[in-house]
Design a protein around this motif. Structure first.
Motif, PDB file in Angstrom:
ATOM      1  N   ILE A 182      35.089  32.168  36.755  1.00 12.20           N
ATOM      2  CA  ILE A 182      36.591  32.715  37.112  1.00 12.20           C
ATOM      3  C   ILE A 182      36.283  32.471  38.101  1.00 12.20           C
ATOM      4  O   ILE A 182      38.032  32.049  38.568  1.00 12.20           O
ATOM      5  N   GLU A 183      35.631  31.836  39.039  1.00 13.62           N
ATOM      6  CA  GLU A 183      36.202  30.997  40.504  1.00 13.62           C
ATOM      7  C   GLU A 183      36.851  29.763  40.247  1.00 13.62           C
ATOM      8  O   GLU A 183      37.802  29.542  40.944  1.00 13.62           O
ATOM      9  N   ALA A 184      37.436  29.244  39.133  1.00 13.27           N
ATOM     10  CA  ALA A 184      38.075  27.591  38.963  1.00 13.27           C
ATOM     11  C   ALA A 184      38.885  28.395  38.383  1.00 13.27           C
ATOM     12  O   ALA A 184      40.207  28.164  38.600  1.00 13.27           O
ATOM     13  N   ALA A 185      39.167  29.931  37.553  1.00 10.47           N
ATOM     14  CA  ALA A 185      40.703  29.976  37.517  1.00 10.47           C
ATOM     15  C   ALA A 185      41.731  30.829  38.446  1.00 10.47           C
ATOM     16  O   ALA A 185      42.698  30.562  38.756  1.00 10.47           O
ATOM     17  N   ASP A 194      53.074  35.171  39.767  1.00 10.80           N
ATOM     18  CA  ASP A 194      52.059  35.683  40.712  1.00 10.80           C
ATOM     19  C   ASP A 194      50.770  34.881  40.356  1.00 10.80           C
ATOM     20  O   ASP A 194      51.013  34.121  39.330  1.00 10.80           O
ATOM     21  N   PRO A 195      50.345  35.271  40.820  1.00 13.40           N
ATOM     22  CA  PRO A 195      48.474  34.822  41.377  1.00 13.40           C
ATOM     23  C   PRO A 195      47.924  34.989  40.070  1.00 13.40           C
ATOM     24  O   PRO A 195      47.707  36.011  39.666  1.00 13.40           O
ATOM     25  N   VAL A 196      46.942  34.193  40.046  1.00 17.91           N
ATOM     26  CA  VAL A 196      46.307  34.416  38.733  1.00 17.91           C
ATOM     27  C   VAL A 196      45.133  35.528  39.065  1.00 17.91           C
ATOM     28  O   VAL A 196      44.921  36.859  37.758  1.00 17.91           O
ATOM     29  N   VAL A 197      44.838  36.260  39.872  1.00 18.05           N
ATOM     30  CA  VAL A 197      44.433  37.262  40.350  1.00 18.05           C
ATOM     31  C   VAL A 197      44.865  38.289  39.845  1.00 18.05           C
ATOM     32  O   VAL A 197      44.325  39.433  39.428  1.00 18.05           O
ATOM     33  N   LYS A 198      47.056  38.190  40.072  1.00 16.36           N
ATOM     34  CA  LYS A 198      47.456  39.397  40.031  1.00 16.36           C
ATOM     35  C   LYS A 198      47.122  39.363  37.862  1.00 16.36           C
ATOM     36  O   LYS A 198      46.930  40.777  37.549  1.00 16.36           O
ATOM     37  N   SER A 199      47.280  38.088  37.484  1.00 20.35           N
ATOM     38  CA  SER A 199      47.262  38.466  35.815  1.00 20.35           C
ATOM     39  C   SER A 199      45.591  38.521  35.727  1.00 20.35           C
ATOM     40  O   SER A 199      45.668  39.559  34.710  1.00 20.35           O
ATOM     41  N   LEU A 200      44.806  38.562  36.203  1.00 22.40           N
ATOM     42  CA  LEU A 200      43.442  38.928  35.825  1.00 22.40           C
ATOM     43  C   LEU A 200      43.150  40.025  35.716  1.00 22.40           C
ATOM     44  O   LEU A 200      42.446  41.197  34.850  1.00 22.40           O
ATOM     45  N   ALA A 201      43.779  41.162  36.897  1.00 25.57           N
ATOM     46  CA  ALA A 201      43.477  42.485  36.918  1.00 25.57           C
ATOM     47  C   ALA A 201      44.793  42.930  35.978  1.00 25.57           C
ATOM     48  O   ALA A 201      44.062  44.242  35.293  1.00 25.57           O
ATOM     49  N   LYS A 242      38.320  30.482  27.205  1.00 29.19           N
ATOM     50  CA  LYS A 242      38.665  32.568  27.650  1.00 29.19           C
ATOM     51  C   LYS A 242      37.985  32.718  28.805  1.00 29.19           C
ATOM     52  O   LYS A 242      36.731  31.816  29.810  1.00 29.19           O
ATOM     53  N   ILE A 243      38.709  33.482  29.983  1.00 29.59           N
ATOM     54  CA  ILE A 243      37.992  33.314  31.055  1.00 29.59           C
ATOM     55  C   ILE A 243      36.420  33.934  31.182  1.00 29.59           C
ATOM     56  O   ILE A 243      36.520  35.359  30.075  1.00 29.59           O
ATOM     57  N   THR A 244      35.737  33.955  31.473  1.00 30.10           N
ATOM     58  CA  THR A 244      34.015  34.463  31.568  1.00 30.10           C
ATOM     59  C   THR A 244      34.209  34.136  33.034  1.00 30.10           C
ATOM     60  O   THR A 244      33.925  33.805  33.948  1.00 30.10           O
ATOM     61  N   PRO A 245      32.601  34.662  33.587  1.00 34.06           N
ATOM     62  CA  PRO A 245      31.872  34.737  34.589  1.00 34.06           C
ATOM     63  C   PRO A 245      31.593  33.468  34.835  1.00 34.06           C
ATOM     64  O   PRO A 245      31.772  32.701  35.746  1.00 34.06           O
TER      65      PRO A 245
END
Length: 191
Positions: A17-20, A34-41, A11-14
């Motif tokens: 998150i930088e690795a993701a 799309d880039p990972v940042v868009k997915s997380l948003a 799971k994405i955690t603090p």
């Protein structure tokens, strides 16, 4: 090909998150995902259905996936679908079985939740993932989502090499959800 014993999802955690966010596909593939940042948003603003996970080989991040579960595909209650919303395998890690592991892991989670079908969409084209998905058994169902082909994999009778995929305890449960009225959707598939 990498041994599946070292592969796992987190799971994405603090803590990761930088690795993701550092996961990058090849430049020629950027049109298709799309880039990972868009997915997380998207995961953040649609809590409940999206399932963002970091793909690790041992402790090394190699990719990112985001599954979706029971979305109202047509926004009218007629079809709830589950599948793969996004798949990003890092450019330096492609061709080693990580994409297959990701798909098999999402399939296992869909089955765990009682699902029988696995949906994905893809951009056609030379650098798109169509052959990858067809090779895993997905078949176009005749639909399009925006400009993408919609594919479905019937999970009854489908077996994978990783049906006992290692999914860390922190990777189970629901993550952020999907709203069919959003501009970018699971129907955007592995974008």
């Amino acid at each position: 090909m990498t041994s599946s014993t070292a592969l796992r999802l987190e799971k994405i955690t603090p803590a990761n998150i930088e690795a993701a966010l550092a996961v990058r596909v090849r430049p020629e593939q950027e049109f298709a995902v799309d880039p990972v940042v868009k997915s997380l948003a998207e995961a953040y603003v649609h809590p409940g259905k999206a399932w963002p996970r970091l793909i690790l080989d041992g402790d090394r991040p190699v990719g990112f996936l985001m599954g979706f579960f029971d979305i109202d595909w047509y926004d009218d209650g007629s079809a709830l679908r589950s599948g793969l919303w996004r798949l990003n395998i890092d450019a330096a890690e492609q061709g080693r079985g990580y994409g297959r592991f990701a798909v098999e892991s999402v399939a296992a989670e869909i089955r765990r939740r009682g699902g029988k079908e696995f949906y994905v969409t893809w951009h056609p084209g030379e650098w798109g993932p169509e052959n990858f998905y067809l090779g895993l058994g997905f078949r176009p169902n005749g639909e399009k989502a925006e400009e993408e082909t919609v594919g479905v994999l019937e999970l009854d009778g489908w077996t994978s090499r990783h049906d006992s995929a290692v999914v860390s305890p922190s990777s189970s449960g629901t993550g952020p959800a999907w709203s069919p009225s959003a501009a970018s959707s699971p129907a955007d598939g592995a974008r």
